[in-house]
Scaffold this motif. Structure first.
Motif, PDB file in Angstrom:
ATOM      1  N   LYS A 170     -56.940  34.470  57.839  1.00 19.44           N
ATOM      2  CA  LYS A 170     -58.331  34.342  58.285  1.00 19.44           C
ATOM      3  C   LYS A 170     -59.268  35.159  57.390  1.00 19.44           C
ATOM      4  O   LYS A 170     -60.333  34.677  56.965  1.00 19.44           O
ATOM      5  CB  LYS A 170     -58.446  34.816  59.737  1.00 19.44           C
ATOM      6  N   LEU A 171     -58.902  36.393  57.089  1.00 23.12           N
ATOM      7  CA  LEU A 171     -59.760  37.234  56.251  1.00 23.12           C
ATOM      8  C   LEU A 171     -59.857  36.676  54.833  1.00 23.12           C
ATOM      9  O   LEU A 171     -60.931  36.708  54.222  1.00 23.12           O
ATOM     10  CB  LEU A 171     -59.241  38.666  56.238  1.00 23.12           C
ATOM     11  N   SER A 172     -58.752  36.149  54.315  1.00 23.77           N
ATOM     12  CA  SER A 172     -58.783  35.552  52.974  1.00 23.77           C
ATOM     13  C   SER A 172     -59.753  34.377  52.929  1.00 23.77           C
ATOM     14  O   SER A 172     -60.593  34.271  52.020  1.00 23.77           O
ATOM     15  CB  SER A 172     -57.382  35.066  52.586  1.00 23.77           C
ATOM     16  N   VAL A 173     -59.666  33.489  53.913  1.00 29.24           N
ATOM     17  CA  VAL A 173     -60.542  32.320  53.972  1.00 29.24           C
ATOM     18  C   VAL A 173     -61.999  32.740  54.163  1.00 29.24           C
ATOM     19  O   VAL A 173     -62.920  32.112  53.612  1.00 29.24           O
ATOM     20  CB  VAL A 173     -60.080  31.389  55.116  1.00 29.24           C
ATOM     21  N   THR A 179     -69.103  34.346  50.993  1.00 31.44           N
ATOM     22  CA  THR A 179     -69.744  34.306  49.676  1.00 31.44           C
ATOM     23  C   THR A 179     -70.456  32.973  49.446  1.00 31.44           C
ATOM     24  O   THR A 179     -71.542  32.935  48.855  1.00 31.44           O
ATOM     25  CB  THR A 179     -68.721  34.567  48.553  1.00 31.44           C
ATOM     26  N   VAL A 180     -69.870  31.879  49.942  1.00 36.24           N
ATOM     27  CA  VAL A 180     -70.505  30.566  49.758  1.00 36.24           C
ATOM     28  C   VAL A 180     -71.814  30.469  50.534  1.00 36.24           C
ATOM     29  O   VAL A 180     -72.837  30.005  50.012  1.00 36.24           O
ATOM     30  CB  VAL A 180     -69.535  29.437  50.174  1.00 36.24           C
ATOM     31  N   VAL A 181     -71.809  30.902  51.794  1.00 29.13           N
ATOM     32  CA  VAL A 181     -73.025  30.809  52.600  1.00 29.13           C
ATOM     33  C   VAL A 181     -74.106  31.754  52.066  1.00 29.13           C
ATOM     34  O   VAL A 181     -75.288  31.402  52.030  1.00 29.13           O
ATOM     35  CB  VAL A 181     -72.721  31.080  54.083  1.00 29.13           C
ATOM     36  N   SER A 182     -73.710  32.936  51.622  1.00 30.63           N
ATOM     37  CA  SER A 182     -74.683  33.852  51.024  1.00 30.63           C
ATOM     38  C   SER A 182     -75.280  33.250  49.756  1.00 30.63           C
ATOM     39  O   SER A 182     -76.485  33.367  49.494  1.00 30.63           O
ATOM     40  CB  SER A 182     -74.026  35.200  50.710  1.00 30.63           C
ATOM     41  N   SER A 183     -74.436  32.588  48.967  1.00 38.52           N
ATOM     42  CA  SER A 183     -74.907  31.922  47.758  1.00 38.52           C
ATOM     43  C   SER A 183     -75.879  30.795  48.093  1.00 38.52           C
ATOM     44  O   SER A 183     -76.896  30.598  47.402  1.00 38.52           O
ATOM     45  CB  SER A 183     -73.714  31.378  46.973  1.00 38.52           C
ATOM     46  N   LEU A 184     -75.595  30.058  49.169  1.00 36.88           N
ATOM     47  CA  LEU A 184     -76.487  28.981  49.583  1.00 36.88           C
ATOM     48  C   LEU A 184     -77.850  29.536  49.995  1.00 36.88           C
ATOM     49  O   LEU A 184     -78.899  28.976  49.638  1.00 36.88           O
ATOM     50  CB  LEU A 184     -75.860  28.206  50.739  1.00 36.88           C
ATOM     51  N   ILE A 214     -69.738  22.911  55.609  1.00 33.71           N
ATOM     52  CA  ILE A 214     -70.534  24.113  55.891  1.00 33.71           C
ATOM     53  C   ILE A 214     -71.914  23.999  55.254  1.00 33.71           C
ATOM     54  O   ILE A 214     -72.917  24.418  55.825  1.00 33.71           O
ATOM     55  CB  ILE A 214     -69.794  25.393  55.419  1.00 33.71           C
ATOM     56  N   MET A 215     -71.993  23.393  54.065  1.00 33.61           N
ATOM     57  CA  MET A 215     -73.290  23.187  53.423  1.00 33.61           C
ATOM     58  C   MET A 215     -74.159  22.259  54.261  1.00 33.61           C
ATOM     59  O   MET A 215     -75.358  22.484  54.423  1.00 33.61           O
ATOM     60  CB  MET A 215     -73.087  22.625  52.022  1.00 33.61           C
ATOM     61  N   ARG A 216     -73.562  21.219  54.824  1.00 27.65           N
ATOM     62  CA  ARG A 216     -74.323  20.242  55.609  1.00 27.65           C
ATOM     63  C   ARG A 216     -74.844  20.837  56.914  1.00 27.65           C
ATOM     64  O   ARG A 216     -75.839  20.376  57.454  1.00 27.65           O
ATOM     65  CB  ARG A 216     -73.471  19.006  55.875  1.00 27.65           C
ATOM     66  N   VAL A 217     -74.157  21.854  57.430  1.00 26.22           N
ATOM     67  CA  VAL A 217     -74.637  22.538  58.627  1.00 26.22           C
ATOM     68  C   VAL A 217     -75.723  23.545  58.290  1.00 26.22           C
ATOM     69  O   VAL A 217     -76.771  23.614  58.954  1.00 26.22           O
ATOM     70  CB  VAL A 217     -73.472  23.243  59.353  1.00 26.22           C
ATOM     71  N   LYS A 218     -75.496  24.339  57.247  1.00 27.48           N
ATOM     72  CA  LYS A 218     -76.387  25.464  56.953  1.00 27.48           C
ATOM     73  C   LYS A 218     -77.663  25.066  56.209  1.00 27.48           C
ATOM     74  O   LYS A 218     -78.715  25.681  56.411  1.00 27.48           O
ATOM     75  CB  LYS A 218     -75.646  26.525  56.139  1.00 27.48           C
ATOM     76  N   LEU A 258     -67.552  39.816  47.544  1.00 29.22           N
ATOM     77  CA  LEU A 258     -67.624  40.105  48.973  1.00 29.22           C
ATOM     78  C   LEU A 258     -68.322  41.439  49.223  1.00 29.22           C
ATOM     79  O   LEU A 258     -69.063  41.587  50.204  1.00 29.22           O
ATOM     80  CB  LEU A 258     -66.215  40.091  49.568  1.00 29.22           C
ATOM     81  N   ASP A 259     -68.115  42.413  48.331  1.00 22.43           N
ATOM     82  CA  ASP A 259     -68.770  43.715  48.493  1.00 22.43           C
ATOM     83  C   ASP A 259     -70.284  43.562  48.470  1.00 22.43           C
ATOM     84  O   ASP A 259     -71.000  44.183  49.263  1.00 22.43           O
ATOM     85  CB  ASP A 259     -68.330  44.680  47.390  1.00 22.43           C
ATOM     86  N   VAL A 260     -70.790  42.740  47.560  1.00 22.59           N
ATOM     87  CA  VAL A 260     -72.236  42.498  47.489  1.00 22.59           C
ATOM     88  C   VAL A 260     -72.726  41.828  48.771  1.00 22.59           C
ATOM     89  O   VAL A 260     -73.770  42.183  49.328  1.00 22.59           O
ATOM     90  CB  VAL A 260     -72.583  41.633  46.260  1.00 22.59           C
TER      91      VAL A 260
END
Length: 286
Positions: A170-173, A179-184, A214-218, A258-260
């Motif tokens: 779970k943590l790996s995923v 990072t993807v949602v933050s990038s979006l 996730i992109m289509r939701v966010k 992830l740290d950022v």
């Protein structure tokens, strides 16, 4: 098999509702009794307290926020713990530190119970649509026992091996998710600052290889500047990021992206947006 469900929050409530809708006889309890109303209307029995759930269930599913909440419900650390877990299967579907889960399994087994780790990949909408991915870990016989019970909540289930491999998965995923949602959010903030039509930006993203569920939701939420249609809250996602960074530091694993994002989530919390959706990081970017 008698099934209990404890924890009816943003994720737990739709998960439990899917079980009831599928015909699972369910006994539910939540610290805030108001959250049991919809489940009772759908056909679930409502317990007056958490002790009743354990007394009247063979399998108890926990969808709770953290280890402190789990310890409280289980009465871990006092004599009531053994009474609650002995001869029962405890299914931990929330997200906690992997080390916590490993120790919890040891305590439950020592008290005569069985334990399955089953965190889920997904947020509120997949929970509502029974499209979660369960990441199962534990004794193979116990995992096989609970799999049919979890099926009405899940699109897929993955056997991850021994505890705490479900939570490590779970943590790996979630590194990818966060990072993807933050990038979006950063993409849409850049586009907005430069005067672009955000609907067209969303169309371009949806038409290309970067399109994803996730992109289509966010993306529509970012276009509408709707930060409060909460699928996964800032508080919850910050907790996940904190668990990941702690585990990474303990294991000597580098997680610079992830740290950022962890820092960005912290800034967003400091703005008072704990209860906003995870896309509220856009406010910190602004």
């Amino acid at each position: 098999m008698r099934v209990g469900f404890v924890g009816l929050g943003v994720m737990g409530a739709p998960m439990a509702l899917n079980l009831v809708t599928a015909g699972t006889p369910l006994l539910v309890w939540n610290r805030d009794p108001a959250k049991t109303t919809a489940l009772a209307t759908a056909g679930a029995r409502t317990a007056p307290d958490s002790a009743t759930v354990f007394a009247e269930s063979d399998v108890v599913i926990l969808m709770l926020t953290d280890g402190a909440a789990i310890n409280s419900v289980l009465h871990r650390g006092d004599k009531g713990f053994t009474d609650r877990v002995r001869d029962r299967v405890i299914v931990h579907m929330g997200t906690t530190a992997p080390a916590y889960s490993r120790d919890l399994e040891a305590d439950i087994v020592a008290a005569g119970g069985r334990y399955v780790e089953a965190p889920v990949s997904g947020s509120r909408e997949p929970a509502e649509n029974a499209e979660l991915v369960a990441l199962l870990a534990g004794d193979p016989d116990a995992v096989a026992l609970v799999k049919p019970l979890l099926k009405p909540m899940c699109r897929d289930m993955t056997d991850c091996g021994p505890v705490p491999n479900g939570l490590l998965m779970k943590l790996s995923v979630n590194i990818y998710l966060i990072t993807v949602v933050s990038s979006l959010a950063e993409t849409m903030n850049f586009a907005r600052a430069n005067g672009l039509d955000l609907t067209k930006v969303a169309d371009v993203l949806a038409a290309g290889q970067m399109a994803s569920p996730i992109m289509r939701v966010k993306t529509p939420m970012l276009v509408a500047d709707d930060l409060h249609n909460v699928q996964a809250s800032i508080a919850n996602v910050w907790m996940n990021a904190d668990l990941i960074t702690s585990a990474a530091r303990a294991g000597g694993v580098a997680t610079p992206l992830l740290d950022v994002c962890h820092d960005l989530l912290t800034e967003t919390r400091d703005l008072g947006l704990d209860n906003g959706d995870m896309i509220a990081v856009v406010r910190a970017l602004e």
